[in-house]
Design an enzyme around this catalytic site. Structure first.
Site, mmCIF file in Angstrom:
data_model
loop_
_atom_site.group_PDB
_atom_site.id
_atom_site.type_symbol
_atom_site.label_atom_id
_atom_site.label_comp_id
_atom_site.label_asym_id
_atom_site.label_seq_id
_atom_site.Cartn_x
_atom_site.Cartn_y
_atom_site.Cartn_z
ATOM 1 N N ARG A 19 0.854 -1.192 0.000
ATOM 2 C CA ARG A 19 0.000 0.000 0.000
ATOM 3 C C ARG A 19 0.886 1.236 0.000
ATOM 4 O O ARG A 19 1.770 1.377 0.844
ATOM 5 C CB ARG A 19 -0.884 0.025 1.251
ATOM 6 C CG ARG A 19 -1.806 -1.146 1.344
ATOM 7 C CD ARG A 19 -2.947 -0.892 2.291
ATOM 8 N NE ARG A 19 -2.555 -0.407 3.604
ATOM 9 C CZ ARG A 19 -3.409 -0.061 4.541
ATOM 10 N NH1 ARG A 19 -4.709 -0.120 4.297
ATOM 11 N NH2 ARG A 19 -3.008 0.344 5.720
ATOM 12 N N THR A 48 -1.300 7.393 -0.321
ATOM 13 C CA THR A 48 -2.630 7.250 -0.928
ATOM 14 C C THR A 48 -3.364 6.002 -0.457
ATOM 15 O O THR A 48 -4.569 5.875 -0.671
ATOM 16 C CB THR A 48 -2.506 7.156 -2.461
ATOM 17 O OG1 THR A 48 -1.809 5.941 -2.768
ATOM 18 C CG2 THR A 48 -1.733 8.334 -3.037
#
Ligand code: PRP
Ligand code: URA
Length: 212
Positions: free
Chosen positions: A107, A111
């Site tokens: 991830r 964001t």
């Protein structure tokens, strides 16, 4: 309100007990890793409930009879790196013939969107029933991207196995992949501002591999 059809919340006491040990911040790496593997095996028991059987003749030491064995359905498990790796051994203990594909996603810290960095699938992945493995379903972005990817390879029967989910992650998979069954031991309250599950169990990858 999320459509909870195809969402299997596995509230077995053994799973709930083991999940509580994972949640405890004082649980060490060795025990955390062992329990993730054990929970994957217990969840696998449910996720493979629909495997088809065939009738075969077997001679026991006493008599000959007709009995049931697996019909030889082709299975693959696909852990999402890194944390999904912690679930592989528990499942292979039960289904040693399953093939293993790997997909690497992390991830983006800003964001929270998934970024792919690795992929290696069995050659015949399109012909296999696939179980995607990841202990955590938070925003759902990583699992959704992995499933989209597998569909792009031609996979038609895909299940998702998690240990812990947030409502946001469940909603994401229901929206993006309504055909996919989700198997999970619990759905927590929410995500925090860093997209971590609350109360959750922290960063599963770090706790499995001892990187923090
Ligand atoms: C964690 C976890 C999932 C993902 C879930 O991985 O193992 O893959 O986050 O979050 P999402 O549902 O919001 O996508 P992470 O990106 O921390 O990488 P790691 O496994 O390498 O630690
Ligand atoms: N990934 C994790 O490892 N933990 C969370 O709570 C959310 C995403």
């Amino acid at each position: 309100m999320t459509n909870m059809e195809k969402v299997h919340i596995l509230d077995h006491p053994l799973l709930q007990h083991k999940l509580s040990i994972l949640r405890d911040k004082n649980t060490g790496v060795k025990q955390f890793r062992e329990i993730v593997s054990e929970m994957a095996a217990l969840e696998c028991y449910e996720a493979t409930r629909d495997l088809t059987l065939q009738t075969v003749e077997i001679e026991t030491p006493i008599a000959t009879g007709t009995f049931q064995t697996l019909a030889g359905k082709k299975l693959a498990i696909v852990p999402i790196l890194r944390a999904g790796l912690g679930m592989v051994e528990g499942i292979l203990n039960l289904i040693p013939s399953a093939k293993v594909g790997h997909i690497g996603l992390y991830r983006d810290p800003e964001t929270h969107a998934p970024v792919e960095y690795y992929c290696k699938m069995p050659q015949d992945i399109a012909e296999r029933d696939v179980i995607v493995l990841d202990p955590m379903l938070a925003t759902g972005g990583s699992a959704s991207a992995a499933i989209t990817f597998l569909k792009g390879y031609g996979c038609k029967h895909i299940k998702l196995m998690n240990i812990l989910a947030a409502p946001e992650g469940i909603a994401c998979i229901r929206r993006d992949h309504p055909d996919v069954d989700i198997y999970v031991a619990a759905v927590d309250e929410k995500l925090n501002e860093r997209a971590y599950i609350v109360p959750g169990l922290g960063d599963a990858g770090d706790r499995i591999f001892g990187t923090k």
